[in-house]
Design a protein around this motif. Structure first.
Motif, short mmCIF file in Angstrom:
data_model
loop_
_atom_site.label_atom_id
_atom_site.label_comp_id
_atom_site.label_asym_id
_atom_site.label_seq_id
_atom_site.Cartn_x
_atom_site.Cartn_y
_atom_site.Cartn_z
N TYR A 317 0.84 -1.19 0.00
CA TYR A 317 0.00 0.00 0.00
C TYR A 317 0.89 1.25 0.00
N MET A 318 0.52 2.22 -0.81
CA MET A 318 1.26 3.49 -0.80
C MET A 318 0.28 4.66 -0.82
N HIS A 319 0.44 5.54 0.13
CA HIS A 319 -0.45 6.70 0.25
C HIS A 319 0.38 7.98 0.07
N SER A 320 0.02 8.77 -0.91
CA SER A 320 0.73 10.04 -1.19
C SER A 320 2.24 9.82 -1.27
N VAL A 321 2.66 8.73 -1.88
CA VAL A 321 4.08 8.46 -2.06
C VAL A 321 4.49 8.74 -3.51
N LEU A 322 3.76 8.14 -4.46
CA LEU A 322 4.17 8.27 -5.86
C LEU A 322 4.05 9.72 -6.36
N HIS A 323 3.15 10.50 -5.75
CA HIS A 323 3.02 11.90 -6.21
C HIS A 323 4.27 12.72 -5.88
N ASN A 351 -3.06 4.96 -2.99
CA ASN A 351 -4.07 5.90 -2.47
C ASN A 351 -3.65 7.31 -2.87
N GLU A 352 -4.17 7.75 -4.00
CA GLU A 352 -3.71 9.04 -4.56
C GLU A 352 -4.84 9.73 -5.32
N ASN A 353 -4.60 10.99 -5.63
CA ASN A 353 -5.56 11.73 -6.45
C ASN A 353 -5.55 11.22 -7.88
N VAL A 354 -6.72 11.20 -8.47
CA VAL A 354 -6.83 10.93 -9.91
C VAL A 354 -7.49 12.19 -10.47
N MET A 372 4.77 19.95 -8.67
CA MET A 372 5.50 20.33 -9.87
C MET A 372 6.69 21.23 -9.51
N SER A 373 6.44 22.26 -8.70
CA SER A 373 7.48 23.27 -8.49
C SER A 373 8.54 22.83 -7.49
N VAL A 374 8.16 21.98 -6.52
CA VAL A 374 9.09 21.65 -5.44
C VAL A 374 9.70 20.25 -5.60
N PHE A 375 8.90 19.32 -6.14
CA PHE A 375 9.34 17.91 -6.17
C PHE A 375 9.65 17.42 -7.59
N ALA A 376 9.36 18.21 -8.62
CA ALA A 376 9.44 17.74 -10.02
C ALA A 376 8.54 16.52 -10.21
N SER A 377 7.40 16.50 -9.54
CA SER A 377 6.50 15.36 -9.67
C SER A 377 5.10 15.88 -9.94
N LYS A 378 4.09 15.01 -9.77
CA LYS A 378 2.74 15.47 -10.14
C LYS A 378 1.62 14.68 -9.46
N GLU A 379 0.45 15.31 -9.44
CA GLU A 379 -0.81 14.58 -9.24
C GLU A 379 -1.17 14.07 -10.63
N ARG A 380 -1.64 12.82 -10.74
CA ARG A 380 -1.78 12.23 -12.08
C ARG A 380 -3.24 12.07 -12.51
N THR A 381 -3.41 12.12 -13.84
CA THR A 381 -4.72 11.84 -14.42
C THR A 381 -4.87 10.33 -14.56
N GLU A 382 -6.07 9.88 -14.89
CA GLU A 382 -6.30 8.43 -15.02
C GLU A 382 -5.38 7.86 -16.10
N ILE A 410 -6.41 3.01 -6.03
CA ILE A 410 -6.13 2.40 -7.33
C ILE A 410 -5.61 1.00 -7.06
N GLU A 411 -6.42 0.00 -7.44
CA GLU A 411 -6.02 -1.39 -7.17
C GLU A 411 -5.30 -1.95 -8.39
N CYS A 412 -4.09 -2.47 -8.17
CA CYS A 412 -3.28 -2.99 -9.28
C CYS A 412 -2.85 -4.42 -8.99
N GLU A 413 -2.60 -5.17 -10.07
CA GLU A 413 -1.99 -6.48 -9.91
C GLU A 413 -0.95 -6.69 -11.01
N LEU A 414 -0.25 -7.81 -10.96
CA LEU A 414 0.76 -8.07 -12.00
C LEU A 414 0.07 -8.19 -13.35
N ALA A 415 0.69 -7.66 -14.40
CA ALA A 415 0.05 -7.69 -15.73
C ALA A 415 0.08 -9.11 -16.28
#
Ligand code: SAM
Length: 415
Positions: A317-323, A351-354, A372-382, A410-415
């Motif tokens: 589980y990851m909450h507000s990590v990938l952003h 567990n993130e914004n879409v 964007m300005s501080v981390f060079a990262s983002k909230e992501r679209t679907e 966002i629930e994911c599994e191996l492709a």
């Protein structure tokens, strides 16, 4: 690469600057407000938020461009500073001590501030609605002011000053120097200009022991009062996590889980759930976790850019990590999880914004701007979530969303 702003535009009629932005919208918005006001109940959180959005729209159309400019340029930075100095002084604690209104002189005596200075600050806090002015130089606390007496809520202000605001304000200057594209390297963002540092945000945070504490408190305050994926009607925990659980491996591994607030919440809300709960974060964060046996959580220091040591968990589980990270770094984090997953069994829960294609929430777009300005990262679209997850050999099974402006699961599994 410098891009000059030398566009020729048709002259604008200057009188628009001092007339309401869009007076024609007012009757319709007033009707909406009356309708939505009738539907408002004490506990109807969603109705309240809809009404607040409509009231905000009314304020934007009624306000003149000149007033909007003064609001952005003067009132926003000054009220922020007034609140922060009020927190530092203990002003809100003194004001909220009991129900009795307090004069500026009494507040000055109790806080040790110079009376004339404090009375000017109080007037501004009153004019901006942060406290209530109930007579000449006499004040009562609002619930907002009372909330600022709680550490985790108050910490948002010094946290933003210590580590974020100067970078956000330096972003236009960073863009002028670097060409108008979003930063893609976490060590070359507006943080560099705003705070005169070559460090990544998280390294910068570690330069003062008080910074991570305030940051975590601010994160925790931000999550309060919003639907959580663990609540009934959001993500079916029993059906999708507990059913078919193999207890020889953990139930949930909270990767970058800070001091464990999400796992504690999970343990509290799902005491029936079998399987271990594992908290992972950087060593300095884990040291501050202060877990007790009744939390039901095992903590371990782990760098998510290294091999994931817990294999075959039911869910990572990851909450507000990938952003916090650009795509290439997120791919590394997700690939480390994918390599630890048991095919057909393990899941990744993000567990993130879409961000929707239209009508994004202002809290989410504000956060995206900070990312964007501080981390060079983002909230992501679907679409961006699908591409990112697939780049690490995973696929999105389903996105669970409770309401606008609240992080999805966002629930994911191996492709
Ligand atoms: C934005 S916070 C989110 C924390 C928590 N999941 C929450 O939602 O409140 C990001 C977390 O990632 C952690 N972190 C940063 N770099 C890390 C790394 N290399 N390995 C593990 N955790 C890391 C930070 O310490 C922080 O706790």
């Amino acid at each position: 690469m410098a891009i000059e702003n030398n566009h020729n535009v048709a002259p604008v009629d200057e009188t628009i600057a001092v007339k309401a932005n869009d007076i024609d919208q007012v009757p319709h918005l007033l009707e909406e407000i009356a309708k939505q006001g009738k539907a408002l109940t004490q506990d109807g959180a969603q109705n309240r938020r809809r009404l607040l959005e409509t009231v905000r729209s009314l304020s934007y159309v009624l306000e003149t461009p000149r007033e909007a400019i003064i609001r952005y340029c003067w009132s926003q930075p000054t009220i922020f500073a007034a609140i922060e100095l009020g927190i530092n002084l203990g002003l809100f604690k003194v004001l909220s001590k009991d129900d009795k209104p307090k004069t500026a002189a009494e507040l000055a005596e109790a806080t040790g501030a110079e009376p004339v200075f404090l009375s000017r600050v109080l007037k501004h806090l009153g004019a901006m609605g942060a406290i209530y002015e109930i007579g000449p130089d006499t004040y009562k606390p609002s619930n907002f002011a009372k909330t600022l007496t709680i550490q985790k809520y108050a910490d948002g202000f010094p946290c933003m000053t210590d580590c974020i605001n100067a970078a956000v304000l330096a972003f236009p200057q960073w863009l002028k120097k670097n060409g108008y594209q979003a930063p893609s390297d976490g060590k070359n963002t507006a943080l560099k200009l705003g705070f005169n540092t070559d460090l990544h945000f998280f390294e910068f945070l570690a330069t003062n022991p008080v910074y991570p504490v305030r940051f975590m408190n601010h994160m925790s305050a931000y999550h309060q009062g919003r639907p959580s994926w663990m609540d009934p009607g959001f993500y079916p925990v029993q059906e999708r996590l507990s059913a078919g659980l193999d207890t020889s491996a953990p139930l949930l591994v909270d990767v970058g889980g800070s001091t464990g607030h999400d796992l504690k919440e999970f343990h509290r809300k799902h005491p029936e759930a079998q399987g271990k709960l594992i908290l992972q974060d950087l060593p300095e964060v884990i040291e501050n976790a202060k877990l007790v046996d009744s939390d039901g959580i095992e903590a371990m220091a782990h760098d998510f850019f290294k091999e994931q040591p817990i294999k075959g968990a039911r869910a990572y589980y990851m909450h507000s990590v990938l952003h916090d990270w650009p795509d290439n770094k997120c791919k590394e984090i997700l690939t480390n999880l994918a390599q630890a997953m048991k095919p057909g069994y393990s899941k990744v829960l993000i567990n993130e914004n879409v961000i929707p294609d239209m009508d994004a929430d202002w809290q989410t777009t504000s956060l995206d701007f900070i990312m964007m300005s501080v981390f060079a990262s983002k909230e992501r679209t679907e679409r961006q979530w699908h591409a990112l997850v697939e780049s690490a050999g995973l696929k999105i099974v389903k996105i669970f969303t409770a309401e606008k402006g609240v992080e999805s699961l966002i629930e994911c599994e191996l492709a």
